[in-house]
Enzyme design. Structure first.
Site, PDB file in Angstrom:
ATOM      1  N   TYR A  40     -28.245-108.248  -7.230  1.00 19.96           N
ATOM      2  CA  TYR A  40     -27.754-107.890  -8.555  1.00 19.96           C
ATOM      3  C   TYR A  40     -26.600-108.790  -8.955  1.00 19.96           C
ATOM      4  CZ  TYR A  40     -23.679-105.437  -6.559  1.00 19.96           C
ATOM      5  OH  TYR A  40     -22.521-105.132  -5.911  1.00 19.96           O
ATOM      6  N   ARG A 107     -45.704 -99.780   0.756  1.00 12.12           N
ATOM      7  CA  ARG A 107     -44.566 -99.862   1.662  1.00 12.12           C
ATOM      8  C   ARG A 107     -44.931-100.515   2.992  1.00 12.12           C
ATOM      9  NH1 ARG A 107     -41.350 -97.656   5.446  1.00 12.12           N
ATOM     10  NH2 ARG A 107     -39.125 -97.575   4.952  1.00 12.12           N
ATOM     11  N   HIS A 109     -42.670-103.394   5.706  1.00 12.86           N
ATOM     12  CA  HIS A 109     -41.404-104.143   5.762  1.00 12.86           C
ATOM     13  C   HIS A 109     -41.551-105.613   5.392  1.00 12.86           C
ATOM     14  CE1 HIS A 109     -40.103-100.514   7.667  1.00 12.86           C
ATOM     15  NE2 HIS A 109     -38.905-100.975   7.915  1.00 12.86           N
ATOM     16  N   LYS A 154     -25.347-111.125  -2.814  1.00 10.78           N
ATOM     17  CA  LYS A 154     -24.990-109.939  -3.605  1.00 10.78           C
ATOM     18  C   LYS A 154     -26.178-108.978  -3.600  1.00 10.78           C
ATOM     19  CE  LYS A 154     -22.316-108.672  -7.719  1.00 10.78           C
ATOM     20  NZ  LYS A 154     -21.308-107.847  -7.054  1.00 10.78           N
ATOM     21  N   GLU A 187     -12.407-108.143   2.630  1.00 12.73           N
ATOM     22  CA  GLU A 187     -12.324-107.917   1.175  1.00 12.73           C
ATOM     23  C   GLU A 187     -12.424-106.424   0.921  1.00 12.73           C
ATOM     24  OE1 GLU A 187     -15.812-109.398  -0.956  1.00 12.73           O
ATOM     25  OE2 GLU A 187     -17.081-108.961   0.783  1.00 12.73           O
ATOM     26  N   LEU A 212     -18.105-111.694  -0.279  1.00 20.78           N
ATOM     27  CA  LEU A 212     -18.762-112.148  -1.490  1.00 20.78           C
ATOM     28  C   LEU A 212     -17.775-113.067  -2.210  1.00 20.78           C
ATOM     29  CD1 LEU A 212     -21.346-111.665  -3.289  1.00 20.78           C
ATOM     30  CD2 LEU A 212     -19.793-110.383  -4.754  1.00 20.78           C
TER      31      LEU A 212
END
Ligand code: PDD
Length: 294
Positions: A40, A107, A109, A154, A187, A212
């Site tokens: 995202y 589904r 993996h 991210k 962080e 990040l």
């Protein structure tokens, strides 16, 4: 919303369609839902302008590349959708949120043989920070960094961040700073961590796979360099942070936010630092200077 009001409901963009935000949905076998197999971006909008859109899209493309997920549409198209959503939602201050997953597949993996990446984009308004928060600064707690070794991606897989932020909220704190096995701060759960030393040197952890690399962080590094402040990109310990003169966090939602308490200890004199507030002003001035490209 008042009854007689005819304003359009907030819109979201889901896989090629603009749809009312409240009805927006993805398939139950979307791999983002099943496996957190997606990434995202949160692009701040200030004065109706997307702040640092290009670096945000660069980071989005990088995150996708690292996970071998294709861009669902061209970068130019993503920019158009951002603007169209902002227009439809009357957004001048807040965020454009974009999320891309590996798509919908039974589904299993391993990567599906054929799945098209799924794209969701939304906007959200944000109120200006409360003057009280800026005048007093915020508290952070500290806890062990239990995340994986690719914090540079991210990813929507955010369980440690969520648990950390919840612990912060329960302690009446704004953020939780995470500590690695060497006793150094990596962080926050959704922001980068900074301190200012007694010699007025601004310190933030070097960007590698343990954090990040915040877009706000990068923009601020640039401003710090331009303004001639002393800077060190290196690890710093909890002990160093506790005895630092100033501390702050940066992110797309916090901009530059003074930190005045770490766990039970006041930072410096317990008030937002002078250099921190200068940097906050510089960053806001930077956002105010931005113009719509083209
Ligand atoms: N968070 N570190 C982490 C773990 C983050 O999630 C974020 C951003 C940052 C700061 O990055 P930037 O300056 O690009 O916002 C650092 C966003 C805002 C979020 O998850 O909502």
């Amino acid at each position: 919303m008042s009854k007689g009001k005819k304003s359009m409901p907030r819109q979201a963009y889901v896989n090629g369609r603009y749809t009312p935000h409240n009805d927006a949905a993805v398939h139950i076998e979307d791999r983002g839902y099943q496996f957190a197999d997606g990434v995202y971006e949160v692009v701040p909008v200030y004065n109706g302008i997307l702040v640092d859109e290009e670096p945000h899209l660069d980071r989005l493309e990088r995150s996708l590349r690292e996970l071998q997920i294709e861009m669902p549409m061209s970068r130019a198209a993503m920019k158009l959708v951002s603007r169209e959503l902002m227009r439809r939602n009357g957004l001048s201050r807040g965020f454009v949120y974009m999320q891309i997953t590996r798509g919908v597949a039974p589904r299993d993996h391993k990567f599906p043989a054929s799945a098209s990446p799924a794209l969701v984009m939304t906007t959200r308004q944000m109120k200006p920070h409360s003057p009280d928060m800026i005048e007093k600064g915020v508290k952070v707690i500290t806890l062990r960094d239990i995340r994986w070794e690719r914090c540079d991606i991210k990813s929507v897989s955010l369980l440690p961040n969520i648990l950390g932020k919840q612990a912060a909220a329960e302690a009446g704190a704004y953020e939780a700073w995470q500590i690695d096995d060497d006793g150094n701060i990596t962080e926050g759960t959704s922001a980068n961590a900074w301190i200012v030393t007694d010699s007025d040197t601004v310190v933030t952890r070097h960007a590698n796979s343990e954090i990040l690399n915040g877009i706000t962080r990068v923009a601020l590094l640039d401003l710090i360099e331009k303004e001639g402040f002393k800077l060190e990109e290196r690890a710093f310990s909890l002990e160093e942070a506790r005895t630092a003169r100033e501390a702050f966090v940066t992110s797309s939602s916090s901009f530059v936010m003074p930190v005045t308490q770490i766990d039970d200890n006041p930072v410096g004199n317990g008030h937002p630092g002078i250099l921190t507030m200068k940097l906050r002003e510089s960053y806001i001035a930077y956002m105010n200077s931005l113009k719509e490209a083209g």
